[in-house]
Design an enzyme around this catalytic site. Structure first.
Site, short mmCIF file in Angstrom:
data_model
loop_
_atom_site.label_atom_id
_atom_site.label_comp_id
_atom_site.label_asym_id
_atom_site.label_seq_id
_atom_site.Cartn_x
_atom_site.Cartn_y
_atom_site.Cartn_z
N GLU A 281 0.86 -1.19 0.00
CA GLU A 281 0.00 0.00 0.00
C GLU A 281 0.89 1.24 0.00
O GLU A 281 1.94 1.27 0.64
CB GLU A 281 -0.87 -0.02 1.27
N LYS B 279 -9.79 1.18 -1.48
CA LYS B 279 -9.96 0.80 -0.08
C LYS B 279 -11.32 1.26 0.44
O LYS B 279 -11.71 2.42 0.27
CB LYS B 279 -8.83 1.42 0.74
N CYS C 227 -4.45 -3.09 4.12
CA CYS C 227 -3.98 -2.74 5.46
C CYS C 227 -5.04 -2.92 6.54
O CYS C 227 -5.36 -4.04 6.94
CB CYS C 227 -3.48 -1.29 5.42
#
Length: 613
Positions: free
Chosen positions: A364, A424, A475
């Site tokens: 990321e 995300k 994440c």
């Protein structure tokens, strides 16, 4: 206040043969105040006999089990000595703190997973038999003792941020403590308490600001006897199993003690009919706790499929900075470090030092420059992808209009360039966007480091890359059940967890996050490839075992061969059903405890009216 360290008058004895109910006395604010215990004021639990002897089964109504004093008519409890009560209160405080610390040690980096059940057991014992307000205090205390060291990595952002998160999340543990005190008055209280653990974790996974599911009990069990439960009911079922094992151990400990909170003698049934003794009951309860631990191995799991394998390149480029400024002051350092490492991988493949990958995963934020808007970034990435000659999953922060951004997993093809992507969906509050923006920015200048406000994506992370569909997870999202499950259901055969832990390098945070990936591997029968900017990057097998990982704060790369799995586990198929079932059971237990208490109030009121007449 004087009131906090004095005792309520002993309750009037109930009529013989009356149906017992939970105590509804006014709660005391002190730790453990008013809890029945040896030497403390308590009500005597009714039995079918006529001598006021307490019932022997502590699993029935701990809040009402009291010391029977033969010298007092009707079995009325004697007023305790003040010193004994103080010791009991501080013993409760000690159990709450010790339980929280044991939970901390169960998590990475210590990873002493077997301490989680006794930690839960101590937390339950600290509130069992206490009044609701006292139990809420003890629950908060135990939660803070657990979360302060577990989330200590938040200090990098600021001590105020660390303490604020702990203070907020500990409120959920306060509610758990209060709920445990209520359901502990019911038969079968270990089961209801375990259900409340699931409900508490579900609540704090959605509220506030989208939730904070970090440090759930399940995430301490990445490689333990409880891990297989993930394939049956996901992380919530693992939490339930750990909590149930712990509360059963607590119940066994009460049996061994010979008197649960205030029993001064071993009672017998009226007429001298013997009951099963506390010793054998303790053994049975302990065996049940052991059974919960080992039955996980009976959970059905998909076998190894003949789905083939895929070679995945993993790149960890590293950055020079630390803390809240991990990228340092050198422009484009993140982009250069990661594209440079891809070039090194390509050279190692040509030299025969590494096998040629089928695809490559970057972390990321592996480019700190938007490749859609910046030609330098676009050319640097494109050159690296062409050099390795396979699709590369690039982690990029891209502009959305003039005021917003998205954290994107972007498939970059060596021929066609940037293509499919996943944005995300679960964003970090105060890290990727600012809740209550006007107020927060006015109070904390540090909050301006967030910059452009991120906006969440709207689709699952299934992305076709060469011979396989990869499930992209970014994440923080690995902590959220629905995100990972949705990506697997959408077709993800290998999970790619792209993460940027650079701010928290060399703390417990990267290892805590990797433990979540291990549990997700078992939960969904998928290999997990984790790529992190500063570590820990890793390959996790579908069985949850870490087959390879990097060190932290170093540049590294590797090509790993991972199995392609497409068969779904029971947990993947049934989704959140077990979680909701356990939540409803816990809510039902709370309702039953409240109804039981209300019934006793009515009974007392009626009895008082009869006596006055």
């Amino acid at each position: 206040m004087v009131r906090e360290w004095t005792h309520p008058p002993a309750a009037e004895p109930d009529a013989p043969a009356a149906v017992s109910s939970p105590s509804t006395a006014e709660p005391d604010a002190s730790p453990g105040g008013g809890a029945p215990s040896t030497g403390e004021a308590s009500e005597t639990k009714e039995t079918a006999g006529e001598n006021g002897t307490p019932r022997p089964d502590d699993l029935h109504d701990p809040a009402e089990a009291g010391s029977a004093d033969p010298a007092r008519a009707g079995g009325r409890a004697a007023l305790p000595a003040r010193g004994g009560s103080a010791r009991s209160r501080w013993a409760r405080v000690g159990m709450a703190v010790a339980g929280g610390l044991l939970l901390y040690l169960a998590f990475p980096a210590a990873s002493l997973w077997f301490l989680a059940p006794p930690g839960v057991g101590l937390l339950a014992l600290s509130v069992r038999g206490s009044r609701v307000r006292t139990a809420a205090f003890l629950g908060y205390l135990g939660g803070a003792a657990f979360l302060l060291p577990t989330l200590a990595w938040e200090r990098v952002v600021g001590v105020d941020a660390w303490l604020g998160v702990v203070a907020l999340i500990s409120l959920f543990h306060a509610a758990l403590g209060a709920g445990t005190a209520l359901v502990a008055r019911l038969p079968g209280w270990p089961v209801w308490t375990a259900c409340l653990w699931v409900a508490m974790e579900a609540a704090r996974s959605v509220f506030p600001f989208g939730g904070f599911p970090w440090a759930r009990l399940a995430f301490s069990q990445s490689e333990s006897v409880f891990t297989p439960y993930a394939a049956l009911g996901g992380a919530p079922l693992v939490t339930f199993a750990v909590a149930l094992c712990g509360t059963l151990l607590a119940a066994a400990a009460l049996r061994v003690s010979g008197r649960p909170r205030g029993r001064s003698e071993t009672p017998a049934r009226p007429g001298g009919i013997a009951r099963l003794g506390d010793g054998p009951r303790a053994v049975v309860t302990a065996v049940c706790a052991l059974a919960v631990a080992v039955l996980g191995y009976a959970v059905p799991r998909p076998g190894a499929e003949e789905g083939g394998t895929v070679r995945v390149g993993i790149v960890q480029g590293n950055v020079p900075g630390e803390g809240i400024r991990p990228f340092g002051n050198e422009p484009a350092i993140v982009l250069r470090n990661h594209t440079g490492k891809v070039h090194e991988m390509a050279a190692a493949v040509r030299a025969g030092e590494l096998p040629k990958p089928d695809l490559v995963i970057l972390p990321e934020n592996s480019t700190d420059i938007d490749p859609y808007r910046n030609e330098y970034a676009r050319q640097a990435i494109d050159a690296a992808v062409k050099d390795i000659g396979v699709p590369v999953l690039v982690g990029a922060v891209v502009a959305i209009g003039d005021a917003h951004r998205a954290t994107r997993s972007l498939v970059w093809d060596p021929v066609t360039g940037p293509g499919a992507y996943y944005d995300k969906r679960k964003l970090v509050p105060f890290g990727e966007y600012t809740p209550l923006q006007d107020l927060v920015l006015a109070l904390w200048e540090r909050a301006r480091l967030v910059g452009r406000q991120s906006i969440p994506g709207t689709r699952d992370g299934d992305l076709r890359m060469g011979p396989v569909t990869v499930g992209a997870v970014n994440c923080y999202e690995v902590a959220f059940d629905d995100v990972v499950r949705g990506t697997v259901r959408a077709g993800g055969a290998v999970l790619a967890v792209q993460t940027n832990n650079a701010t928290y390098a060399l703390s417990d945070q990267p290892w805590q996050q990797l433990a979540m990936s291990q549990l997700r591997a078992v939960e969904h029968n998928r290999a997990v490839v984790a790529a992190a900017i500063t570590g820990v990057s890793a390959y996790v097998t579908p069985e949850g075992r870490i087959a390879w990982h990097t060190a932290e704060k170093t540049a590294d790369m590797n090509v790993v061969t991972v199995p392609i799995r497409t068969e779904q586990t029971i947990a993947t198929r049934i989704g959140s059903a077990p979680e909701w079932a356990l939540i409803l059971v816990g809510a039902g237990a709370l309702a039953a405890a409240a109804w039981r208490g209300r019934r006793r109030v009515i009974h007392r009121a009626a009895r008082g009216g009869n006596e006055s007449s």
